[in-house]
Design a protein around this motif. Structure first.
Motif, PDB file in Angstrom:
ATOM      1  N   ASN A  20       0.808  -1.219   0.000  1.00 53.14           N
ATOM      2  CA  ASN A  20       0.000   0.000   0.000  1.00 53.14           C
ATOM      3  C   ASN A  20       0.842   1.270   0.000  1.00 53.14           C
ATOM      4  OD1 ASN A  20      -2.690  -0.960  -0.005  1.00 53.14           O
ATOM      5  ND2 ASN A  20      -2.448  -1.583   2.117  1.00 53.14           N
ATOM      6  N   ASN A 173      -7.844   4.757  -4.882  1.00 51.82           N
ATOM      7  CA  ASN A 173      -7.003   3.979  -3.986  1.00 51.82           C
ATOM      8  C   ASN A 173      -7.686   2.662  -3.665  1.00 51.82           C
ATOM      9  OD1 ASN A 173      -4.875   5.790  -3.674  1.00 51.82           O
ATOM     10  ND2 ASN A 173      -5.945   6.914  -2.077  1.00 51.82           N
ATOM     11  N   ASN A 174      -7.037   1.565  -4.001  1.00 51.62           N
ATOM     12  CA  ASN A 174      -7.535   0.246  -3.662  1.00 51.62           C
ATOM     13  C   ASN A 174      -6.704  -0.228  -2.485  1.00 51.62           C
ATOM     14  OD1 ASN A 174      -8.128  -2.436  -3.390  1.00 51.62           O
ATOM     15  ND2 ASN A 174      -7.987  -2.913  -5.566  1.00 51.62           N
ATOM     16  N   LYS A 179      -5.855  -6.387  -7.193  1.00 48.47           N
ATOM     17  CA  LYS A 179      -5.898  -5.709  -8.490  1.00 48.47           C
ATOM     18  C   LYS A 179      -7.296  -5.684  -9.076  1.00 48.47           C
ATOM     19  CE  LYS A 179      -1.569  -4.983  -8.359  1.00 48.47           C
ATOM     20  NZ  LYS A 179      -1.170  -3.763  -7.738  1.00 48.47           N
ATOM     21  N   ASP A 181      -9.292  -3.339  -9.254  1.00 52.26           N
ATOM     22  CA  ASP A 181      -9.537  -2.113 -10.006  1.00 52.26           C
ATOM     23  C   ASP A 181      -9.144  -2.230 -11.473  1.00 52.26           C
ATOM     24  OD1 ASP A 181      -7.200  -2.199  -8.217  1.00 52.26           O
ATOM     25  OD2 ASP A 181      -6.529  -0.454  -9.348  1.00 52.26           O
TER      26      ASP A 181
END
Length: 196
Positions: A20, A173-174, A179, A181
């Motif tokens: 992150n 922001n994931n 993944k 997104d």
């Protein structure tokens, strides 16, 4: 906080938060955090940080030629590396193998860049300039003179100064460190009313 940057022994940073670390869209801030936290994860002090996405690896392989890696039946080249890293590699069921494979792709590409013969600097700049301008290739240095150079050649990837005007940024922001997104569509509408 909740992302675990201080969850290690004695408030140090362990391995998991690194997935992150790039959550901020302002790369110089992110790079400074990386430089401060990397020694807390067992790494050495660092002088600078570079970040690149799969499209940078694609551009680098266009300069150096394909790479072969264990775990992939086909050589990775500028024609398939971005698709492999963004989508196809998630078909690999074994997560530890997949993580090792990603590391191997990045290392093999960088080893080929540093250990091979690159074209002249004009060709390299022509290839990497567009991805740097898109924020896909970023560099940061502790040395102020080197950092100024990164800013001059569009490698700083910092948020622009609106210079007294208006500005906006859209960031997705994931925080799940997955993944998902990649498979989502998004659209943005911005309506402005100008009052001179």
């Amino acid at each position: 906080g909740s992302y675990g940057f201080t969850s290690g022994p004695g408030g140090t940073t362990e391995r998991e938060p690194w997935s992150n670390i790039t959550i901020s869209p302002e790369f110089p801030s992110t790079a400074q955090v990386i430089a401060e936290l990397y020694p807390q994860s067992g790494g050495d002090e660092i002088d600078g940080v570079f970040a690149m996405d799969p499209y940078v690896l694609q551009a680098l392989l266009r300069l150096t030629g394909p790479i072969s890696i264990a775990g992939s039946d086909i050589p990775l080249s500028d024609a398939n590396v971005a698709q492999f890293l963004l989508v196809d590699q998630y078909d690999i069921d074994d997560s530890p193998t997949r993580v090792d494979l990603l590391d191997e792709v990045a290392r093999a590409t960088i080893d080929q860049v540093l250990g091979g013969a690159l074209p002249n600097p004009t060709v390299v700049a022509r290839e990497l300039g567009p991805v740097a301008a898109q924020g896909r290739l970023a560099g940061w240095s502790r040395d102020p003179d080197e950092q100024q150079l990164f800013e001059q050649v569009n490698l700083a990837a910092d948020l622009p100064d609106p210079a007294g005007g208006d500005g906006y940024a859209v960031v997705l922001n994931n925080a799940g460190a997955n993944k998902l997104d990649v498979y989502l569509d998004r659209s943005i509408t911005y309506d402005a009313t100008v009052d001179p």
